[in-house]
Design an enzyme around this catalytic site. Sequence first.
Site, short mmCIF file in Angstrom:
data_model
loop_
_atom_site.label_atom_id
_atom_site.label_comp_id
_atom_site.label_asym_id
_atom_site.label_seq_id
_atom_site.Cartn_x
_atom_site.Cartn_y
_atom_site.Cartn_z
CG LEU A 1 32.63 -20.77 -42.85
CD1 LEU A 1 33.05 -19.92 -44.04
CD2 LEU A 1 31.11 -20.87 -42.79
CG ASP A 2 31.32 -27.92 -42.95
OD1 ASP A 2 31.52 -27.89 -41.72
OD2 ASP A 2 30.26 -28.28 -43.48
CE LYS A 3 40.13 -30.18 -47.35
NZ LYS A 3 40.56 -31.58 -47.59
NE ARG B 1 28.30 -30.86 -46.16
CZ ARG B 1 29.46 -31.44 -45.85
NH1 ARG B 1 30.27 -30.87 -44.97
NH2 ARG B 1 29.79 -32.57 -46.42
#
Length: 326
Positions: A137-139, A247
């Site tokens: 997962l993204d930060k 996104r």
Amino acid sequence: MRETVVVADAQAGDRLDRVLAAGTPLSRTRLKALILDGAVAIGPRTILDPGYRVNAGDTVTVDVPPAEPAEPGAEDIPLHIVFEDDDIIVIDKPAGLVVHPAGGHPTGTLVNALIAHCGDTLSGIGGVKRPGIVHRLDKDTTGLMVVAKNDRAHHALSAQFADHGRTGPLQRGYLAIAWGTPSRAKGTINAPIDRHPKSRDKMAVRVGGREAITHWQVLERYKGLDGKPVASMIACRLETGRTHQIRVHLAHAGHPLLGDATYATGFKTKAGQLNPEGREALGTLGRQALHAYLLAIEHPTTGAKLEFQSELPADLARLRHVLAAA
């Protein structure tokens, strides 16, 4: 501290990476990576193309990061553990936690926390910097992740993620709060994704990129001060797993995520359409409004289907509440 290497009096027409390889002790492969990471400049300009042709007399500056430890160490970082047995561990990742060590984040990652929690039992298939990691997962994306605790589990989970749930029970569901409202109630975005041609820290929909498929459905619509729809809560299900996929896809569709500093830069003025509480909640969010709320997998040993769900974290729950109250 970062070391700066300056190379002067280059020959006109030479490739940038070759000029640097001749004038520094760094390998050409290492230099190419530094160029692509934006660490090389000619005068005030950052150069992102290793094949850039230099001019005679150019001064090229390379910002060389310090060496990182060969292996990540254990760090006492709290984990929200949803499920754990001898084979897997499912965690609910908070915002701000990087999954594994990488440039700019050598410590303080989920991997460091997992090493402290699991000791030497983590699967080593992912390499020393990514033990047990089968997806990311993204930060600043919150939510559910599964980690393999042994090599057998790693193989089985990796096969599920490679199949993207097309023939098995794997499901990955996300809740996104996005600008605007799609004209339809649900749909599919099938658009290939690759690196942005000019910005190495971004992805983009590009012809010839890797296949990327996102299924979406509008769950809630929120009105602005003028009574017109200003934002929506959208449930997304991934059929592929590309970097920044949701996104990028929602931004490509004209509905970037609230709080997304990378892909919603042209929507900053939209905040003026929110009520005061909404503007304040968005201003303090500090991240993209994206949460991995659903994860379903087949247990790598028992074969049982396991399904986990995670409630919206407090910051997104508050944003949703004030948007819905308008």
